[in-house]
Design an enzyme around this catalytic site. Sequence first.
Site, PDB file in Angstrom:
ATOM      1  N   HIS A  25       0.839  -1.202   0.000  1.00 23.14           N
ATOM      2  CA  HIS A  25       0.000   0.000   0.000  1.00 23.14           C
ATOM      3  C   HIS A  25       0.873   1.250   0.000  1.00 23.14           C
ATOM      4  O   HIS A  25       1.760   1.395   0.825  1.00 23.14           O
ATOM      5  CB  HIS A  25      -0.924   0.009   1.224  1.00 23.14           C
ATOM      6  CG  HIS A  25      -2.165  -0.804   1.011  1.00 23.14           C
ATOM      7  ND1 HIS A  25      -3.334  -0.588   1.696  1.00 23.14           N
ATOM      8  CD2 HIS A  25      -2.418  -1.834   0.170  1.00 23.14           C
ATOM      9  CE1 HIS A  25      -4.247  -1.451   1.293  1.00 23.14           C
ATOM     10  NE2 HIS A  25      -3.719  -2.231   0.372  1.00 23.14           N
ATOM     11  N   TYR A  81      -9.140   6.047   7.173  1.00 22.74           N
ATOM     12  CA  TYR A  81      -9.240   6.462   8.578  1.00 22.74           C
ATOM     13  C   TYR A  81     -10.249   7.611   8.628  1.00 22.74           C
ATOM     14  O   TYR A  81      -9.982   8.684   8.078  1.00 22.74           O
ATOM     15  CB  TYR A  81      -7.884   6.939   9.100  1.00 22.74           C
ATOM     16  CG  TYR A  81      -6.871   5.827   9.325  1.00 22.74           C
ATOM     17  CD1 TYR A  81      -6.143   5.277   8.280  1.00 22.74           C
ATOM     18  CD2 TYR A  81      -6.642   5.326  10.611  1.00 22.74           C
ATOM     19  CE1 TYR A  81      -5.215   4.259   8.498  1.00 22.74           C
ATOM     20  CE2 TYR A  81      -5.715   4.317  10.846  1.00 22.74           C
ATOM     21  CZ  TYR A  81      -5.005   3.786   9.783  1.00 22.74           C
ATOM     22  OH  TYR A  81      -4.094   2.789  10.006  1.00 22.74           O
ATOM     23  N   PRO A  95      -4.178   0.946  18.734  1.00 22.65           N
ATOM     24  CA  PRO A  95      -3.930   0.425  17.381  1.00 22.65           C
ATOM     25  C   PRO A  95      -4.039   1.449  16.253  1.00 22.65           C
ATOM     26  O   PRO A  95      -3.702   1.139  15.114  1.00 22.65           O
ATOM     27  CB  PRO A  95      -5.005  -0.665  17.221  1.00 22.65           C
ATOM     28  CG  PRO A  95      -6.045  -0.367  18.237  1.00 22.65           C
ATOM     29  CD  PRO A  95      -5.383   0.360  19.352  1.00 22.65           C
ATOM     30  N   LYS A 103       1.162   0.300  15.004  1.00 25.87           N
ATOM     31  CA  LYS A 103       2.583   0.242  15.375  1.00 25.87           C
ATOM     32  C   LYS A 103       2.985  -0.962  16.231  1.00 25.87           C
ATOM     33  O   LYS A 103       4.179  -1.277  16.338  1.00 25.87           O
ATOM     34  CB  LYS A 103       2.957   1.514  16.164  1.00 25.87           C
ATOM     35  CG  LYS A 103       3.043   2.756  15.325  1.00 25.87           C
ATOM     36  CD  LYS A 103       4.383   2.829  14.620  1.00 25.87           C
ATOM     37  CE  LYS A 103       4.388   3.802  13.489  1.00 25.87           C
ATOM     38  NZ  LYS A 103       4.035   3.233  12.190  1.00 25.87           N
ATOM     39  N   TYR A 150       3.883   6.900   9.831  1.00 24.10           N
ATOM     40  CA  TYR A 150       3.101   5.716   9.474  1.00 24.10           C
ATOM     41  C   TYR A 150       3.964   4.634   8.836  1.00 24.10           C
ATOM     42  O   TYR A 150       3.816   3.448   9.142  1.00 24.10           O
ATOM     43  CB  TYR A 150       1.957   6.116   8.526  1.00 24.10           C
ATOM     44  CG  TYR A 150       0.857   5.072   8.458  1.00 24.10           C
ATOM     45  CD1 TYR A 150      -0.246   5.157   9.297  1.00 24.10           C
ATOM     46  CD2 TYR A 150       0.938   3.994   7.577  1.00 24.10           C
ATOM     47  CE1 TYR A 150      -1.249   4.192   9.261  1.00 24.10           C
ATOM     48  CE2 TYR A 150      -0.060   3.028   7.536  1.00 24.10           C
ATOM     49  CZ  TYR A 150      -1.152   3.140   8.378  1.00 24.10           C
ATOM     50  OH  TYR A 150      -2.130   2.182   8.336  1.00 24.10           O
TER      51      TYR A 150
HETATM   52  P1  RFL Z   1       1.577 -11.145  21.620  1.00 23.75           P
HETATM   53  O1  RFL Z   1       1.157 -11.204  20.196  1.00 23.75           O
HETATM   54  O2  RFL Z   1       0.565 -10.762  22.627  1.00 23.75           O
HETATM   55  O3  RFL Z   1       2.183 -12.556  21.982  1.00 23.75           O
HETATM   56  C1  RFL Z   1       2.488 -12.930  23.307  1.00 23.75           C
HETATM   57  C2  RFL Z   1       2.455 -14.426  23.385  1.00 23.75           C
HETATM   58  O4  RFL Z   1       2.856 -14.849  24.682  1.00 23.75           O
HETATM   59  C3  RFL Z   1       1.988 -15.876  25.130  1.00 23.75           C
HETATM   60  N1  RFL Z   1       2.038 -15.896  26.597  1.00 23.75           N
HETATM   61  C4  RFL Z   1       2.711 -16.823  27.315  1.00 23.75           C
HETATM   62  N2  RFL Z   1       3.430 -17.894  26.926  1.00 23.75           N
HETATM   63  C5  RFL Z   1       3.988 -18.667  27.897  1.00 23.75           C
HETATM   64  N3  RFL Z   1       3.841 -18.414  29.226  1.00 23.75           N
HETATM   65  C6  RFL Z   1       3.129 -17.343  29.646  1.00 23.75           C
HETATM   66  N4  RFL Z   1       2.997 -17.096  30.943  1.00 23.75           N
HETATM   67  C7  RFL Z   1       2.522 -16.494  28.670  1.00 23.75           C
HETATM   68  N5  RFL Z   1       1.755 -15.376  28.742  1.00 23.75           N
HETATM   69  C8  RFL Z   1       1.475 -15.031  27.478  1.00 23.75           C
HETATM   70  C9  RFL Z   1       0.642 -15.490  24.548  1.00 23.75           C
HETATM   71  O5  RFL Z   1      -0.238 -16.594  24.460  1.00 23.75           O
HETATM   72  C10 RFL Z   1       1.053 -14.983  23.182  1.00 23.75           C
HETATM   73  O6  RFL Z   1       1.080 -15.988  22.210  1.00 23.75           O
HETATM   74  O7  RFL Z   1       2.812 -10.149  21.826  1.00 23.75           O
HETATM   75  P2  RFL Z   1       4.014  -9.733  20.830  1.00 23.75           P
HETATM   76  O8  RFL Z   1       4.665 -10.957  20.255  1.00 23.75           O
HETATM   77  O9  RFL Z   1       4.795  -8.758  21.578  1.00 23.75           O
HETATM   78  O10 RFL Z   1       3.293  -9.036  19.590  1.00 23.75           O
HETATM   79  C11 RFL Z   1       2.651  -7.802  19.747  1.00 23.75           C
HETATM   80  C12 RFL Z   1       1.482  -7.696  18.759  1.00 23.75           C
HETATM   81  O11 RFL Z   1       0.661  -8.841  18.881  1.00 23.75           O
HETATM   82  C13 RFL Z   1       0.655  -6.441  18.983  1.00 23.75           C
HETATM   83  O12 RFL Z   1       1.486  -5.341  19.299  1.00 23.75           O
HETATM   84  C14 RFL Z   1      -0.169  -6.071  17.737  1.00 23.75           C
HETATM   85  O13 RFL Z   1      -1.153  -7.034  17.493  1.00 23.75           O
HETATM   86  C15 RFL Z   1      -0.834  -4.711  17.902  1.00 23.75           C
HETATM   87  N6  RFL Z   1      -1.720  -4.360  16.770  1.00 23.75           N
HETATM   88  C16 RFL Z   1      -1.201  -3.876  15.603  1.00 23.75           C
HETATM   89  N7  RFL Z   1       0.131  -3.781  15.426  1.00 23.75           N
HETATM   90  C17 RFL Z   1       0.646  -3.364  14.232  1.00 23.75           C
HETATM   91  O14 RFL Z   1       1.878  -3.267  14.104  1.00 23.75           O
HETATM   92  N8  RFL Z   1      -0.147  -3.054  13.155  1.00 23.75           N
HETATM   93  C18 RFL Z   1      -1.500  -3.138  13.243  1.00 23.75           C
HETATM   94  O15 RFL Z   1      -2.181  -2.903  12.233  1.00 23.75           O
HETATM   95  C19 RFL Z   1      -2.084  -3.526  14.506  1.00 23.75           C
HETATM   96  N9  RFL Z   1      -3.408  -3.636  14.637  1.00 23.75           N
HETATM   97  C20 RFL Z   1      -3.102  -4.525  16.886  1.00 23.75           C
HETATM   98  C21 RFL Z   1      -3.925  -4.134  15.793  1.00 23.75           C
HETATM   99  C22 RFL Z   1      -3.684  -5.050  18.026  1.00 23.75           C
HETATM  100  C23 RFL Z   1      -5.042  -5.191  18.099  1.00 23.75           C
HETATM  101  N10 RFL Z   1      -5.570  -5.760  19.279  1.00 23.75           N
HETATM  102  C24 RFL Z   1      -6.438  -6.853  19.273  1.00 23.75           C
HETATM  103  C25 RFL Z   1      -4.941  -5.422  20.544  1.00 23.75           C
HETATM  104  C26 RFL Z   1      -5.293  -4.255  15.855  1.00 23.75           C
HETATM  105  C27 RFL Z   1      -5.870  -4.754  17.013  1.00 23.75           C
HETATM  106  C28 RFL Z   1      -7.374  -4.818  17.055  1.00 23.75           C
HETATM  107  C1  PHB Z   2      -5.922  -3.890  10.739  1.00 23.06           C
HETATM  108  O1  PHB Z   2      -6.012  -4.162   9.523  1.00 23.06           O
HETATM  109  O2  PHB Z   2      -6.234  -4.725  11.611  1.00 23.06           O
HETATM  110  C2  PHB Z   2      -5.463  -2.555  11.161  1.00 23.06           C
HETATM  111  C3  PHB Z   2      -4.989  -1.676  10.217  1.00 23.06           C
HETATM  112  C4  PHB Z   2      -4.567  -0.409  10.605  1.00 23.06           C
HETATM  113  C5  PHB Z   2      -4.616  -0.049  11.933  1.00 23.06           C
HETATM  114  C6  PHB Z   2      -5.064  -0.957  12.887  1.00 23.06           C
HETATM  115  C7  PHB Z   2      -5.491  -2.217  12.506  1.00 23.06           C
HETATM  116  O3  PHB Z   2      -4.232   1.202  12.293  1.00 23.06           O
END
Ligand code: RFL
Ligand code: PHB
Length: 391
Positions: free
Chosen positions: A72, A201, A293, A297, A385
């Site tokens: 994108h 957005y 989110p 990032k 971004y």
């Molecule tokens: P995770 O993905 O939470 O993984 C942590 C893992 O640790 C396990 N765990 C354990 N394992 C063993 N023993 C324990 N005691 C444990 N406790 C926990 C868990 O089961 C899990 O598998 O952390 P990590 O690896 O640091 O990754 C971070 C990302 O997942 C997170 O920052 C992103 O998802 C945030 N996020 C977004 N980030 C982006 O860069 N671009 C995006 O577009 C974006 N969109 C989002 C998002 C997060 C969202 N939510 C649901 C919070 C959109 C949403 C809606």
């Molecule tokens: C997504 O596709 O889940 C998404 C994209 C952009 C954002 C957050 C989440 O800023």
Amino acid sequence: MRTTVGIIGAGPAGLLLARLLHNAGIDSVVLESRDRAYVERRQRAGILEQGTVDVLRAAGAGERMDREGLRHDGIELRFDKRRHRVDFPALTGGRSVMVYAQTEVCKDLIALQLKEGGPLLFEAEALAVEGAGTDRPRVRFRHEGEEDVLECDYVVGCDGFWGVARKAVPAEVTRVFERTYPFGWLGILADVPPSHDELVYARHDRGFALLSMRSPSVSRLYLQVPEGTDAEEWSDERIWDELERRFETADDWRLRRGPITQKSVTPMRSYVHEPMRHGRLFLAGDAAHIVPPTGAKGLNLAVGDVVTFARALVHRRETGSDTLLDAYSATCLRRVWQAERFSYDMTTLLHRAPDATPFEDRLQLARLDRFASSRAAETDLAEGYTGFPLD
Ligand code: RFL
Ligand code: PHB
């Protein structure tokens, strides 16, 4: 059990770290509390910064991403029924982002790890990190009903916001910086082609909305909802009606509707735990910091942290010097705080606080109007971004 690097958590941070260490010839063991299917299905991030894409490719984990990911070159800002496109490559000297879901990144890294890497144990829950301040830190964990100990040279806590690793940093050296927001995101997946070819957005008096996608046939959409909202309060029809209102434009743009296959609510939070290292325990990704989110990032920050750790450990092996390991926390936190700032700015730019005054509404519109009239303002957004450099 013994290993060089004990990794807690098989999210993007833990899985990528295991891969980077494997490629450098350093052994590791990954402990993940959930089962494989759960980790591969957890719907989260969708946007990879240019730097993250480069890291995945260099790690040998970019093959499917390059085939199936969608490059994108911009996003659309929507406000006051107006549309303004921000052109990333034109503003940043050629940078762009990739739409490739976190679920797919995790699937690719799990497959590689199981095929080529060290042990990756699912349903292995870390209970505590012990001896972080010594040369022999240990992870106590439970696997298949039995308690066991993983002895390590280093432990990296990649166990997300609800993990246990952070607790091993003594309270007297810890500082936490935090902010919660009085709203959350209701996110849906729908079997319908995205209504626009780039992310939209939208700022609206009724609240924020985001149009994203997972593939040319699957849409991902979000609505700002009050904090504590139950997703079940929202029927499919109510969701589509609300999205339609918030995305409305003065031209003939139309929102396509389709069957909703998933629905959930995410709270919004900014959080930083300092320092990100205590002795031989290092924190990476959501275990150390959370961003709302809106700036996309979180996953990208997690990637930056583990790249920084892997480089520092390789440097120590090659030179015997701890300099980069000692600088780990400060190096990561500089980038973390830039992402915190960017995510906070994007969140307050686009969401409507429940107690927003007409004055604040006008200010938001004025801030958005700056992007339509100032290349400097647009460049700042595009740089943020597409991502802050790793170094
Ligand atoms: P995770 O993905 O939470 O993984 C942590 C893992 O640790 C396990 N765990 C354990 N394992 C063993 N023993 C324990 N005691 C444990 N406790 C926990 C868990 O089961 C899990 O598998 O952390 P990590 O690896 O640091 O990754 C971070 C990302 O997942 C997170 O920052 C992103 O998802 C945030 N996020 C977004 N980030 C982006 O860069 N671009 C995006 O577009 C974006 N969109 C989002 C998002 C997060 C969202 N939510 C649901 C919070 C959109 C949403 C809606
Ligand atoms: C997504 O596709 O889940 C998404 C994209 C952009 C954002 C957050 C989440 O800023």
